[in-house]
Motif scaffolding. Structure first.
Motif, PDB file in Angstrom:
ATOM      1  N   ASP A  98      -1.166   7.860   3.157  1.00  0.00           N
ATOM      2  CA  ASP A  98      -0.354   9.048   3.684  1.00  0.00           C
ATOM      3  C   ASP A  98       0.036   8.372   5.230  1.00  0.00           C
ATOM      4  OD1 ASP A  98      -0.624  10.548   1.875  1.00  0.00           O
ATOM      5  OD2 ASP A  98      -2.269  11.762   2.440  1.00  0.00           O
ATOM      6  N   PRO A  99       1.262   8.769   5.868  1.00  0.00           N
ATOM      7  CA  PRO A  99       1.526   8.242   6.982  1.00  0.00           C
ATOM      8  C   PRO A  99       0.570   8.495   8.113  1.00  0.00           C
ATOM      9  CG  PRO A  99       3.426   9.305   5.857  1.00  0.00           C
ATOM     10  CD  PRO A  99       2.195   9.633   4.894  1.00  0.00           C
ATOM     11  N   LEU A 133       0.791  -1.460   0.079  1.00  0.00           N
ATOM     12  CA  LEU A 133      -0.139  -0.102   0.161  1.00  0.00           C
ATOM     13  C   LEU A 133       0.802   1.508   0.089  1.00  0.00           C
ATOM     14  CD1 LEU A 133      -2.681  -1.198   2.519  1.00  0.00           C
ATOM     15  CD2 LEU A 133      -2.838  -1.093   0.227  1.00  0.00           C
ATOM     16  N   SER A 134       2.257   1.259  -0.008  1.00  0.00           N
ATOM     17  CA  SER A 134       2.979   2.176   0.254  1.00  0.00           C
ATOM     18  C   SER A 134       2.791   3.248  -1.289  1.00  0.00           C
ATOM     19  CB  SER A 134       4.442   1.791   0.327  1.00  0.00           C
ATOM     20  OG  SER A 134       5.472   2.939   0.275  1.00  0.00           O
ATOM     21  N   ASP A 169      -2.669   8.591   7.771  1.00  0.00           N
ATOM     22  CA  ASP A 169      -4.069   7.772   7.436  1.00  0.00           C
ATOM     23  C   ASP A 169      -4.003   6.576   8.472  1.00  0.00           C
ATOM     24  OD1 ASP A 169      -4.784   9.546   5.339  1.00  0.00           O
ATOM     25  OD2 ASP A 169      -4.378   7.812   3.828  1.00  0.00           O
ATOM     26  N   TRP A 170      -5.562   6.478   8.806  1.00  0.00           N
ATOM     27  CA  TRP A 170      -5.571   5.231   9.968  1.00  0.00           C
ATOM     28  C   TRP A 170      -5.599   3.762   9.068  1.00  0.00           C
ATOM     29  CZ3 TRP A 170      -5.013   5.914  14.759  1.00  0.00           C
ATOM     30  CH2 TRP A 170      -5.240   7.289  15.438  1.00  0.00           C
ATOM     31  N   VAL A 171      -5.190   2.686   9.724  1.00  0.00           N
ATOM     32  CA  VAL A 171      -5.286   1.658   9.037  1.00  0.00           C
ATOM     33  C   VAL A 171      -5.893   0.500  10.350  1.00  0.00           C
ATOM     34  CG1 VAL A 171      -3.927  -0.477   8.382  1.00  0.00           C
ATOM     35  CG2 VAL A 171      -3.181   1.569   7.697  1.00  0.00           C
ATOM     36  N   LEU A 172      -6.845   0.055   9.708  1.00  0.00           N
ATOM     37  CA  LEU A 172      -7.572  -1.139  10.837  1.00  0.00           C
ATOM     38  C   LEU A 172      -7.129  -2.688  10.348  1.00  0.00           C
ATOM     39  CD1 LEU A 172      -9.483   1.658  10.485  1.00  0.00           C
ATOM     40  CD2 LEU A 172     -11.154   0.329  11.466  1.00  0.00           C
ATOM     41  N   VAL A 173      -6.429  -3.137  11.120  1.00  0.00           N
ATOM     42  CA  VAL A 173      -6.100  -4.510  10.960  1.00  0.00           C
ATOM     43  C   VAL A 173      -7.240  -5.608  11.565  1.00  0.00           C
ATOM     44  CG1 VAL A 173      -4.357  -6.282  11.007  1.00  0.00           C
ATOM     45  CG2 VAL A 173      -3.853  -4.050  10.981  1.00  0.00           C
ATOM     46  N   HIS A 174      -7.755  -6.375  10.697  1.00  0.00           N
ATOM     47  CA  HIS A 174      -8.866  -7.206  11.285  1.00  0.00           C
ATOM     48  C   HIS A 174      -8.764  -8.444  10.931  1.00  0.00           C
ATOM     49  CE1 HIS A 174     -12.763  -7.932  12.977  1.00  0.00           C
ATOM     50  NE2 HIS A 174     -13.371  -8.279  12.043  1.00  0.00           N
ATOM     51  N   ASP A 175      -8.781  -9.544  11.758  1.00  0.00           N
ATOM     52  CA  ASP A 175      -9.113 -10.981  11.453  1.00  0.00           C
ATOM     53  C   ASP A 175      -9.709 -11.446  10.565  1.00  0.00           C
ATOM     54  OD1 ASP A 175      -6.937 -11.204  13.649  1.00  0.00           O
ATOM     55  OD2 ASP A 175      -8.502 -11.408  15.045  1.00  0.00           O
ATOM     56  N   GLN A 177      -7.525  -3.464  14.988  1.00  0.00           N
ATOM     57  CA  GLN A 177      -6.735  -2.831  15.812  1.00  0.00           C
ATOM     58  C   GLN A 177      -6.455  -1.629  14.883  1.00  0.00           C
ATOM     59  OE1 GLN A 177      -3.660  -5.080  17.811  1.00  0.00           O
ATOM     60  NE2 GLN A 177      -5.241  -6.358  18.584  1.00  0.00           N
ATOM     61  N   MET A 178      -6.391  -0.678  15.410  1.00  0.00           N
ATOM     62  CA  MET A 178      -6.200   0.813  14.682  1.00  0.00           C
ATOM     63  C   MET A 178      -5.222   1.610  14.963  1.00  0.00           C
ATOM     64  SD  MET A 178      -9.539   3.408  14.455  1.00  0.00           S
ATOM     65  CE  MET A 178      -9.503   4.930  14.005  1.00  0.00           C
ATOM     66  N   PHE A 179      -4.255   1.794  13.832  1.00  0.00           N
ATOM     67  CA  PHE A 179      -3.155   2.607  14.372  1.00  0.00           C
ATOM     68  C   PHE A 179      -2.603   3.437  12.872  1.00  0.00           C
ATOM     69  CE2 PHE A 179      -2.611  -0.858  16.824  1.00  0.00           C
ATOM     70  CZ  PHE A 179      -2.662  -0.501  18.268  1.00  0.00           C
ATOM     71  N   ARG A 180      -2.023   4.708  13.121  1.00  0.00           N
ATOM     72  CA  ARG A 180      -1.690   5.261  11.870  1.00  0.00           C
ATOM     73  C   ARG A 180      -0.890   4.524  11.054  1.00  0.00           C
ATOM     74  NH1 ARG A 180      -4.441  10.390  12.123  1.00  0.00           N
ATOM     75  NH2 ARG A 180      -4.609  11.159  13.975  1.00  0.00           N
ATOM     76  N   TYR A 181      -0.788   4.656   9.692  1.00  0.00           N
ATOM     77  CA  TYR A 181       0.009   3.906   8.888  1.00  0.00           C
ATOM     78  C   TYR A 181       1.594   4.079   9.178  1.00  0.00           C
ATOM     79  CZ  TYR A 181       2.368   2.410   4.431  1.00  0.00           C
ATOM     80  OH  TYR A 181       2.963   1.855   3.243  1.00  0.00           O
ATOM     81  N   GLY A 182       1.993   5.175   9.241  1.00  0.00           N
ATOM     82  CA  GLY A 182       3.494   5.498   9.478  1.00  0.00           C
ATOM     83  C   GLY A 182       3.970   4.847  10.922  1.00  0.00           C
ATOM     84  N   MET A 183       3.135   4.981  11.817  1.00  0.00           N
ATOM     85  CA  MET A 183       3.515   4.197  13.156  1.00  0.00           C
ATOM     86  C   MET A 183       3.456   3.020  13.184  1.00  0.00           C
ATOM     87  SD  MET A 183       1.592   4.697  17.188  1.00  0.00           S
ATOM     88  CE  MET A 183       1.982   6.596  17.008  1.00  0.00           C
ATOM     89  N   LEU A 184       2.560   2.216  12.543  1.00  0.00           N
ATOM     90  CA  LEU A 184       2.327   0.838  12.306  1.00  0.00           C
ATOM     91  C   LEU A 184       3.636   0.302  11.407  1.00  0.00           C
ATOM     92  CD1 LEU A 184       0.868  -1.794  13.218  1.00  0.00           C
ATOM     93  CD2 LEU A 184      -0.616  -1.312  11.289  1.00  0.00           C
ATOM     94  N   VAL A 185       3.937   0.764  10.439  1.00  0.00           N
ATOM     95  CA  VAL A 185       5.166   0.473   9.689  1.00  0.00           C
ATOM     96  C   VAL A 185       6.373   0.515  10.545  1.00  0.00           C
ATOM     97  CG1 VAL A 185       6.665   0.921   7.783  1.00  0.00           C
ATOM     98  CG2 VAL A 185       4.049   1.077   7.423  1.00  0.00           C
TER      99      VAL A 185
END
Length: 239
Positions: free
Chosen positions: A98-99, A93-94, A101-107, A167-175
């Motif tokens: 944007d850094p 997705l890079s 933006d929120w990313v939600l990771v779901h099972d 689980q929801m975190f900013r793209y840049g922080m999660l990377v």
């Protein structure tokens, strides 16, 4: 305005289900489970994109003819463990996110998420400095076992919560968090643990029991009953 993206890691085999078919493809209400999981994100006008992460040798996806929305994309970038799969997906997705933006990771095998739970998570975290996850306070007494499966002692359950997803975190922080975990060869069992390793404190947002992860055969029967009850309640309201 905050922008929300969803990642669904679906490269696991689900060996504890004892099925020859990966559990995300097991039938639920007549359709593959992962289709039900995707539905809540597909129908939400707050979600900008959905990325499904498969293993390179996945043969089930095409055969299952999963119904997906226009905002859903498939990436065959699965890793050996979940954190590798998610990090690979973030790499795919890079340039498109944007850094901040929120990313939600779901099972993939957590099909009981509702619109209400999703919106609760988004509302609670969209202005948060760190992000967080759905979770429920632990209700049962915990016993720690010894090597002979006898009780060694009872664990106090005060302040203990059972983690769920999304689980929801900013793209840049999660990377950053998942790259650090990979460099240290540490296994983060969920995204929140990787964020914690950066020194942050994810926020716990109250979830519900229905948002269970299907792990064992009896879980599938339980979530089937929950979804059927949803259908019955909807039918009563519309009549």
């Amino acid at each position: 305005m905050p922008i929300f993206h969803v990642i669904i890691p679906a490269a696991g085999a689900g060996s504890r289900m004892g099925s020859q078919v990966p559990k995300q493809y097991l039938p639920l209400s007549g359709r593959p489970m992962i289709e039900q999981t995707l539905r809540v994100f597909s129908s939400s006008n707050r979600i900008s994109s959905v990325a499904v992460l498969l293993s390179a040798d996945d043969l089930e996806w095409d055969a299952a003819k999963i119904q997906i929305s226009d905002k859903t994309r498939i990436y065959r970038c699965g890793g050996i463990i979940r954190s590798q799969t998610v990090l690979n997906g973030l790499g795919e997705l890079s340039g498109h996110i944007d850094p901040d933006d929120w990313v939600l990771v779901h099972d993939a095998a957590r099909p009981g998420l509702t619109d209400g739970l999703l919106n609760r998570l988004l509302d609670k975290l969209e202005n948060d400095a760190v992000g967080g996850l759905l979770a429920i306070p632990l209700a049962d007494t915990l016993k720690r076992a010894d090597d002979e499966q006898r009780v060694a002692h009872t664990e106090p359950r005060d302040h203990l919560w059972q983690a769920q997803t999304p689980q929801m975190f900013r793209y840049g922080m999660l990377v950053e968090a998942l790259k650090l975990a990979a460099e240290k060869s540490s296994v983060a069992t969920d995204e929140a643990q990787a964020i914690e390793a950066l020194g942050h404190h994810p926020k716990l947002v109250l979830g519900e029991l229905r948002n269970l992860k299907v792990t064992y055969p009896e879980d599938l029967a339980l979530i089937e009953a929950i979804l059927q009850a949803d259908v019955s309640r909807l039918a009563v309201k519309t009549n």
